[in-house]
Design a protein around this motif. Structure first.
Motif, short mmCIF file in Angstrom:
data_model
loop_
_atom_site.label_atom_id
_atom_site.label_comp_id
_atom_site.label_asym_id
_atom_site.label_seq_id
_atom_site.Cartn_x
_atom_site.Cartn_y
_atom_site.Cartn_z
N LEU A 1 0.89 10.46 1.55
CA LEU A 1 -0.35 10.08 1.60
C LEU A 1 -0.99 10.48 0.22
O LEU A 1 -2.29 10.08 -0.05
CB LEU A 1 -1.34 10.76 2.79
CG LEU A 1 -1.01 9.90 4.05
CD1 LEU A 1 -1.60 10.69 5.27
CD2 LEU A 1 -1.97 8.81 4.06
N HIS B 1 -7.02 10.67 -1.05
CA HIS B 1 -6.81 9.65 -0.09
C HIS B 1 -7.15 10.82 1.51
O HIS B 1 -6.98 9.97 2.69
CB HIS B 1 -5.28 9.37 0.06
CG HIS B 1 -5.00 8.59 -1.07
ND1 HIS B 1 -3.63 8.40 -1.63
CD2 HIS B 1 -5.72 7.79 -1.82
CE1 HIS B 1 -3.65 7.73 -2.59
NE2 HIS B 1 -4.80 7.19 -2.73
N PRO C 1 -3.75 4.95 2.86
CA PRO C 1 -3.33 4.81 3.98
C PRO C 1 -2.77 3.37 4.22
O PRO C 1 -1.91 2.98 5.15
CB PRO C 1 -4.54 5.05 4.80
CG PRO C 1 -5.16 5.96 4.06
CD PRO C 1 -4.95 5.81 2.77
N ASN D 1 4.84 13.93 5.01
CA ASN D 1 3.75 13.09 5.42
C ASN D 1 2.47 13.36 4.20
O ASN D 1 1.84 12.43 3.87
CB ASN D 1 3.00 13.28 6.52
CG ASN D 1 3.89 12.64 7.63
OD1 ASN D 1 4.01 11.00 7.75
ND2 ASN D 1 4.60 12.81 8.43
N MET E 1 0.88 6.05 11.55
CA MET E 1 -0.30 5.83 10.85
C MET E 1 -1.11 4.55 11.50
O MET E 1 -2.18 4.85 11.82
CB MET E 1 -0.13 5.82 9.54
CG MET E 1 -1.20 5.34 8.64
SD MET E 1 -2.27 6.72 8.51
CE MET E 1 -1.80 7.61 7.09
N SER F 1 -11.08 12.32 6.55
CA SER F 1 -9.37 11.92 6.91
C SER F 1 -9.41 11.69 8.44
O SER F 1 -8.30 10.92 8.81
CB SER F 1 -8.47 13.18 6.86
OG SER F 1 -8.85 14.16 7.13
N PRO G 1 -5.37 9.45 8.71
CA PRO G 1 -4.53 10.35 8.20
C PRO G 1 -4.50 11.40 8.85
O PRO G 1 -3.69 11.99 9.25
CB PRO G 1 -4.89 10.46 6.64
CG PRO G 1 -5.72 9.23 6.41
CD PRO G 1 -6.15 8.67 7.47
#
Length: 468
Positions: free
Chosen positions: A259, A190, A264, A255, A40, A194, A46
């Motif tokens: 997230l 989140h 992040p 993942n 990341m 992205s 993301p």
């Protein structure tokens, strides 16, 4: 017949389920519990990190299928070493085995052992990092325990592989389920914008791939033990496709869950992602994630030991390492001298190493040799089409993977040249300098013969035959 009747064979004991759990079990190790924050921070967003994880899965799948063809054309254990020996010759093969035994295998074991220690100690040092000395002592303990297990019984090593695979799949299932529950509750904030903040420079992309591919490390495990695999021409490609597809799916879902639960920024600053996740979702039961991640790393370390000892063993059998390393235990039929040697080198690498630099140098070196190995596959396809090939891949696959390997080796150097990469390159090349006096001209053979006889009696080992 003479003395050949006394030689030992490694047994063909690994079936399709064993094969899938060896690949998946070696891949799903410490990586997915530690690398996501590095992927990341290198990729910057993301969205970009998901692209990196997916591409890493695809690259390892293609490379694994190319290796499956190599493993059936050259049906010997020993992975890259044997393939390079057949295609690029003795000097390059020695450069590989020299680098593998002194840099790559110990770096891989040490990186995994450090993440094992990181997780096992996390509950005792909540909110701060454990002292370096404690961390390294725990890591060293794990390396020694697994060396003893692998020297004693192949079956016990196999059992550890299957049990830890079950534990890590359950841990990942908990993480995925937790993420799905959060998503169903509408926690998608989140993922807005992205791709915002994506790093597009070559060096960052290279480092993101190094960290992602570290989590897929072990995709070529079976090529190290082809001689112990039942029906390799069917089971090798099948196990590669099934295991890597499963792993890629798991990684993407994990993942997604990380997230959903963390921003992040939280993800990038965590030192042990699964523990941070556990504390946020499971509250006081967060320590369970710590235990599961530690067991997962333990299984991965076991798989690395299992395959690494065998490369050393095969190289010695071809005369590229002292004879003693090509011997197997008379009763247990395990390559114990090679395993003991690998352990000692790993403990030495552990003394100065830290996780992130170990991973970057390991990946740089590994992809350098994967590129050479797959160039060998191209050479065999073009120059030796008459060789029996129970399993074939289209010629475009090795070409694609060679392009990727070239990018991965050059990427971190182009934008941000670091002196360390020069050291690693010089070390790889120094293999050729060691080769000429010691292997080609066999300097000081008398001393080695005496030592070999002593160690043979002391370790109860005898020379082992090829199992074709």
């Amino acid at each position: 017949m003479g003395s050949n009747t006394q030689r030992l064979n490694l047994k063909r004991e690994v079936g399709i389920i064993g094969a899938i759990s060896f690949i998946a079990g070696t891949i799903v190790g410490s990586g997915i519990f530690i690398s996501p924050q590095f992927v990341m921070s290198a990729s910057g967003s993301p969205g970009a990190s998901f692209v990196v994880w997916t591409c890493c899965g695809l690259i390892t799948m293609l490379a694994g299928l190319c290796y499956a063809e190599l493993g059936t054309v050259i049906p010997e254990s020993g992975g890259e070493f044997i393939y390079i020996l057949w295609t690029a010759g003795k000097v390059v093969a020695f450069m590989f085995v020299f680098t593998f035994i002194i840099v790559m295998d110990p770096a891989s074991s040490t990186g995994i052992a450090l993440s094992f220690a990181e997780y096992i100690l996390a509950p005792f040092y909540s909110g701060c990092s454990p002292p370096q000395l404690v961390l390294k002592l725990v890591a060293a303990g794990a390396i020694i325990v697994l060396a003893i297990v692998n020297c004693r019984r192949v079956r016990l090593a196999n059992t550890i592989q299957v049990v830890t695979l079950v534990v890590k799949v359950m841990a990942l299932a908990v993480i995925i389920l937790g993420g799905v529950v959060k998503l169903c509750q509408g926690h998608t904030e989140h993922f807005d914008n992205s791709f915002e903040g994506t790093n597009a420079d070559v060096s960052s992309i290279g480092i993101a791939f190094y960290q992602g591919l570290w989590s897929y490390g072990g995709w070529n495990t079976l090529n190290y033990l082809t001689e112990e695999l039942k029906h390799p021409e069917v089971n090798l490609p099948r196990a590669v496709v099934i295991a890597i597809s499963l792993v890629t799916g798991l990684y993407l879902l994990v993942n997604l869950s990380y997230l959903t639960v963390m921003t992040p920024k939280e993800l990038m600053s965590s030192s042990a992602v699964a523990v941070t996740w556990g504390n946020k979702v499971l509250g006081s039961w967060g320590w369970i994630m710590s235990v599961a991640a530690a067991l997962s790393a333990f299984g991965s370390l076991n798989g690395t030991f299992f395959s690494g000892g065998r490369v050393c063993f095969v190289a010695a059998r071809e005369g590229h390492m002292p004879d003693i390393l090509a011997m197997a235990h008379v009763h247990r039929l395990t390559p114990s001298p090679a395993l003991i040697f690998t352990t000692v080198v790993s403990l030495l690498v552990l003394i100065p190493g830290d996780f992130q630099s170990i991973v970057n140098f390991f990946s740089f070196t590994a992809w350098f040799f994967y590129g050479i190995t797959l160039s060998g596959l191209l050479y065999l396809k073009i120059k030796k089409p008459e060789l029996p090939r129970p399993y074939k891949v289209p010629i475009i696959l090795p070409i694609l993977v060679i392009i990727v390997a070239t990018f991965l080796v050059l990427a971190p150097i182009i934008d941000d040249p670091q002196i360390e990469y020069l050291y690693v390159t010089l070390f790889i090349l120094s293999g050729a300098i060691v080769y000429i006096p010691f292997i080609h001209y066999k300097l000081c053979p008398g001393l080695l013969t005496k030592l070999t006889v002593f160690l043979q009696l002391f370790l109860e080992v005898a020379p082992a035959e090829k199992n074709l």
